[in-house]
Design an enzyme around this catalytic site. Structure first.
Site: not given
Ligand code: FAD
Length: 502
Positions: A14, A17, A40, A43, A50-51, A79, A339
């Site tokens: 959650g 993505a 979770s 986790i 943020e951009a 932006k 991106t």
């Molecule tokens: C340093 C950095 C800077 C960034 N800056 C930008 C930006 O400026 N612009 C941009 O477009 N993108 C940026 N990104 C990318 C962006 O943060 C991610 O693409 C976006 O937040 C998607 O993350 P996610 O949802 O895939 O993963 P996460 O935010 O890590 O979410 C993962 C989810 O899975 C859950 N989960 C994991 N394991 C378990 C488990 N075993 N059981 C239950 N739940 C679980 C967690 O609780 C969480 O809810 C950046 C990334 C990084 C690392």
């Protein structure tokens, strides 16, 4: 163990993505579709991101989200582009600004006229011919008039996810709090059948979205999709992130500031500034990166810098069996051109375009994966260009990236540019010719020639065209409001109100 009828879609994770997938499915899947999202609290999410880029409007409009409410709920700012400070050499700055630069004439895009004027010694830096850059550098913002500025947002990633969560839950998405301990696959097909949560709960589904972040629990952990490691092209493998109190300029643009072994981002929001260092651990320790970051903030830090470790690259298959990987589970490229959130949006949109898309045929998966490969590779090439074409000589990290081997696709693009001043945007490549032009020019990659059709104008006509373009931009910018004032006025209304930095 609970046995429930399988959900049509089970989203694992959650973060940004997961809730983007949930919102997209809730809005567009046929009525009666059962959707669950497992996350979770223990986790947590990666907590950065943020951009964005202007394509985000397609997404927000498709969902039907109100912009004013969105600005308030996510504490967003506007932006207009990204400033690259020190990327060519210390003290230099250029911008990849959204929107047009200059104007096309006859059959030719602007770059050829600019290259001719540059060769003749009277071209100004590209900044003079970009409405977005002139507005951004003057901290201005406008919207809604002809020739208005294309823009994106800076926003609080956590608040964005919450906003989408409210949208999705209101449309029937079931949120299940719990930790995924295991993934059960069907022995024969290899498809995922269910997630096993702590306490023995079982969440069965027909299709799964892996949004579990860097853990990639489903696509890699259960299905072993494999990973294309691109660290040899993009060697940064760490980030340190810290928010700070508001201070300095409330820029309607992201700043990317080159540092000793990487770069620092600065993203102003209504209530704070998001900051971070992206760097290569082979060249800089986490302690050094944290110290550099803390020494270069515009306000008091809100906590200690938080390390994030990553390997640049992407899953070999984003869609495998009955599982689609989104967000960090699909792969990661550093946020140099903001991106990642866009890649989630584009993958969800692509998936929705082949609904009902339950397990999907192998042909559908092949199509999806080849589109994703192309999209990711072209973005990778664009990022690599920023590093490769630096002139920060004598700094080990920058010397290394200047001399690294380049992807063939980038070499071809550079050869074409150098020989002819022509930029080829293939198919649905994300970044436009204008985006490439700004980075090529900004990074000092010289074109040896321009298209001879640019000689169809006399020198006096060319000078006039450039002067008029510059003057028109200055005229358009002058009456624009300041960024803070614009945000306040645009988002003003009944409570809650937009917050602006003091
Ligand atoms: C340093 C950095 C800077 C960034 N800056 C930008 C930006 O400026 N612009 C941009 O477009 N993108 C940026 N990104 C990318 C962006 O943060 C991610 O693409 C976006 O937040 C998607 O993350 P996610 O949802 O895939 O993963 P996460 O935010 O890590 O979410 C993962 C989810 O899975 C859950 N989960 C994991 N394991 C378990 C488990 N075993 N059981 C239950 N739940 C679980 C967690 O609780 C969480 O809810 C950046 C990334 C990084 C690392």
């Amino acid at each position: 163990m609970n046995e429930e009828a399988p959900y049509d879609y089970v989203i694992a994770g959650g973060g940004t993505a997961g809730w983007m997938a949930a919102a997209g499915l809730a809005r567009f899947a046929p009525p009666g579709t059962r959707i669950a999202l497992v996350e979770s609290d223990a986790i947590g999410t990666v907590g950065v991101g943020e951009a964005t880029i202007p394509q985000i409007h397609l997404w927000l409009n498709a969902l039907g989200l109100d912009e004013r409410e969105f600005l308030i709920k996510t504490k967003a700012s506007f932006k207009l582009g990204i400033a690259f400070d020190g990327w060519l050499r210390e003290g230099h700055s250029y911008m990849h600004a959204f929107g047009q630069v200059g104007r096309a004439h006859g059959l030719l895009p602007f770059q050829h006229y600019w290259l001719r004027a540059k060769a003749a010694g009277f071209a100004k830096p590209l900044a003079a011919y970009s409405l977005n850059e002139v507005a951004a550098r003057n901290l201005r913002m406008a919207k809604g008039q002809p020739g208005a500025l294309p823009y994106a947002y800076h926003f609080d990633a956590g608040l964005y996810a919450q906003h989408l969560r409210a949208f999705a839950e209101m449309r029937g998405v079931v949120r299940i709090e719990g930790t995924i301990g295991d993934v059960v696959c069907d022995g024969e097909s290899g498809d995922i059948a269910a997630l096993l949560l702590d306490g023995g709960r079982r969440v069965a589904g027909k299709f799964f979205m892996d949004c579990s972040g860097f853990r990639a629990l489903l696509i890699e952990g259960a299905l072993g999709a494999g990973f294309d490691d691109w660290s040899h092209y993009l060697p940064c493998d760490r980030a340190m992130a810290v928010a700070c109190d508001s201070g300095g300029e409330f820029t309607p643009y992201t700043r990317s500031i080159a540092r000793k072994a990487g770069w620092q981002w600065r993203i102003p929001l209504q209530h704070r500034i998001g900051n971070g260092m992206v760097f290569s651990s082979a060249h800089l320790s986490e302690d050094e990166a944290a110290a550099t970051l803390l020494a270069n903030l515009d306000g008091a830090p809100q906590g200690d810098p938080r390390p994030i470790r990553f390997t640049t690259g992407k899953r070999k298959e984003h869609w495998k069996n009955n599982c689609l990987a989104l967000g960090l589970a699909a792969g990661f490229m550093e946020p140099l051109e903001s991106t990642s959130i866009h890649l989630v949006q584009s993958a969800v949109s692509r998936f929705l375009s082949v609904l009902p898309g339950t397990t999907g045929t192998q042909a559908t998966r092949n199509w999806f994966n080849s589109q994703a490969d192309f999209e990711w590779q072209r973005i990778r090439d664009f990022l690599v260009l920023h590093y490769h074409a630096n002139q920060r000589e004598g700094e080990p990290f920058w010397d290394d990236v200047r001399h690294m081997a380049l992807p063939d696709t980038l070499v071809a693009k550079l050869d074409l540019w150098r020989a002819t001043g022509f930029i080829h945007r293939e198919h649905e490549e994300l970044f436009t010719e204008v985006g490439w032009f700004q980075v090529l020019a900004g990074q000092g990659v010289a074109a040896e020639s321009y298209n001879p059709m640019a000689d169809s104008l006399s020198e006096a006509e060319l000078r006039l065209m450039l002067d008029q373009t510059e003057a028109a931009i200055a005229n358009q910018t002058r009456p624009m409001q300041g960024h803070i004032q614009f945000l306040q006025n645009y988002a003003s209304g009944p409570s809650p109100r937009v917050e602006v930095p003091a």
